[in-house]
Design an enzyme around this catalytic site. Structure first.
Site, PDB file in Angstrom:
ATOM      1  CD  GLU A 290       9.216  -1.575  10.919  1.00 35.42           C
ATOM      2  OE1 GLU A 290       9.087  -1.893  12.125  1.00 35.42           O
ATOM      3  OE2 GLU A 290       8.290  -1.070  10.250  1.00 35.42           O
TER       4      GLU A 290
ATOM      5  CG  ASP B 216      -0.233  -0.194   2.531  1.00 37.14           C
ATOM      6  OD1 ASP B 216       0.926  -0.653   2.521  1.00 37.14           O
ATOM      7  OD2 ASP B 216      -0.831   0.114   3.580  1.00 37.14           O
TER       8      ASP B 216
END
Ligand code: UGA
Ligand code: MN
Length: 314
Positions: free
Chosen positions: A253, A170
């Site tokens: 992350e 997205d």
């Protein structure tokens, strides 16, 4: 003068045929000679041409660039095909790229495969479902983690060089970042727009050195960066066989980058003009409610019966 010759001609029939065969032989010889000269010249030209071509520098679009492996987690929802279409046509501008589209599902969806075929970017379409324990939780889910770890497994088994990048389906990507990340030696980083209330998540650079990170949420992370803000070399990934992404919402992350240790801050390459430019954005698509079922008695014999089959329903 003419008569004796004519006589000779008349008298000596075999002389005629001798002459004829001599002429034929001479003609044959000269044809052979010309052919030999022709073939030899052609060969010389070909050799010279090959030599000339081999010394020509390759045009920019012919240079073999290191491969890019774009790992895109995706999941079944009404927006899925639209997101993949938008991202796919961005990736279509990038050469030597393999798009690893990995769906959080137990089986592939023919509608997704059809969309990927139509876009025409080289791809692998794999599945990697989120473990049940996380699916059931009421709290934040580790979105796209099993997908990305599946991508890492694929690279460990199938890639030797180049660079990997986690591109959520997205987000928004300027194609310049792909050309910059392609030469990553270990890990590269850059800013990502539209992240938290700071409006951007970025490494902080002072006098050319990485000093820290700017992000609206630090949360005790060593690497408070967004998924769209870093790339890793495949060779470096091979040197870190244990590296993977944790199923820890908010710390995906950070956990993955920590698992690449040892990694010195000075080894992190700073892209996008030393982090002075924004080339990636954490855009989010409005959620659409599932499509209503089609009234088949009313529309069963119209085009709507066809397009109805193209809708992704949860
Ligand atoms: C933010 C971060 O930008 C993501 O990098 C991070 O993975 C995510 O939060 C997270 O930690 O949960 P956000 O926009 O909130 O992203 O999350 P989504 O875009 O909904 O999901 C991230 C990726 O995972 C997308 O590519 C999405 O297609 C995929 N996803 C999402 C799944 O595969 N399964 C899901 O159930 C949900
Ligand atoms: Mn997102």
């Amino acid at each position: 003068m003419l008569l004796p010759q004519a006589k000779e001609v008349k008298l000596n029939g075999s002389g005629v045929s001798n002459n004829n065969s001599n002429n034929k032989m001479a003609l044959g010889k000269s044809i052979k000679m010309y052919l030999t000269i022709f073939v030899a010249t052609t060969c010389v030209y070909m050799v010279l041409y090959q030599y000339h071509m081999s010394r020509q520098p390759l045009a920019t679009n012919e240079v073999i660039k290191p491969p890019l492996y774009i790992i895109t987690p995706t999941y079944r929802r009404p927006e899925q095909l639209a997101e993949l279409t938008r991202l796919g046509y961005t990736l279509k501008h990038v050469v030597n790229l393999l798009w690893l589209v990995i769906e959080d599902a137990n089986r592939t969806n023919p509608l997704v495969a059809h969309t990927l075929d139509r876009i025409g970017v080289p791809y692998e379409y794999l599945v990697a479902p989120m473990p049940e324990q996380y699916k059931l939780t009421k709290r934040a889910k580790p979105r796209g983690v099993s997908n990305r770890n599946r991508g890492l497994d694929y690279l460990r088994a199938n890639a030797t060089e180049g660079v990997l990048y986690f591109a959520d389906d997205d987000n928004t990507y300027d194609i310049n970042i792909f050309e910059q990340m392609r030469y990553t030696k270990k890990v590269s980083m850059w800013p990502v727009g539209l992240v938290t209330k700071t409006g951007v998540s970025s490494p902080i650079i002072r006098e050319g050195k990485l000093e820290g990170y700017y992000d609206g949420w630090i949360g005790g992370r060593k690497y408070p960066v967004d998924m769209a803000g870093f790339a890793v070399s495949v060779k470096f990934l091979h040197e870190r066989p244990q590296a993977k992404m944790p199923f820890k919402p908010g710390y995906e992350e950070d956990g993955f980058l920590r698992s690449l240790a040892p990694l010195d801050n000075a080894e992190i390459e700073l892209l996008a003009d030393e982090c002075r430019e924004i080339l990636t954005w954490h855009t989010q698509t409005k959620k659409n409610s599932p499509a209503l079922p089609l009234n088949m008695t009313r529309y069963g014999h119209t085009n709507l019966a066809f397009i109805e089959k193209l809708l992704v329903r949860p």
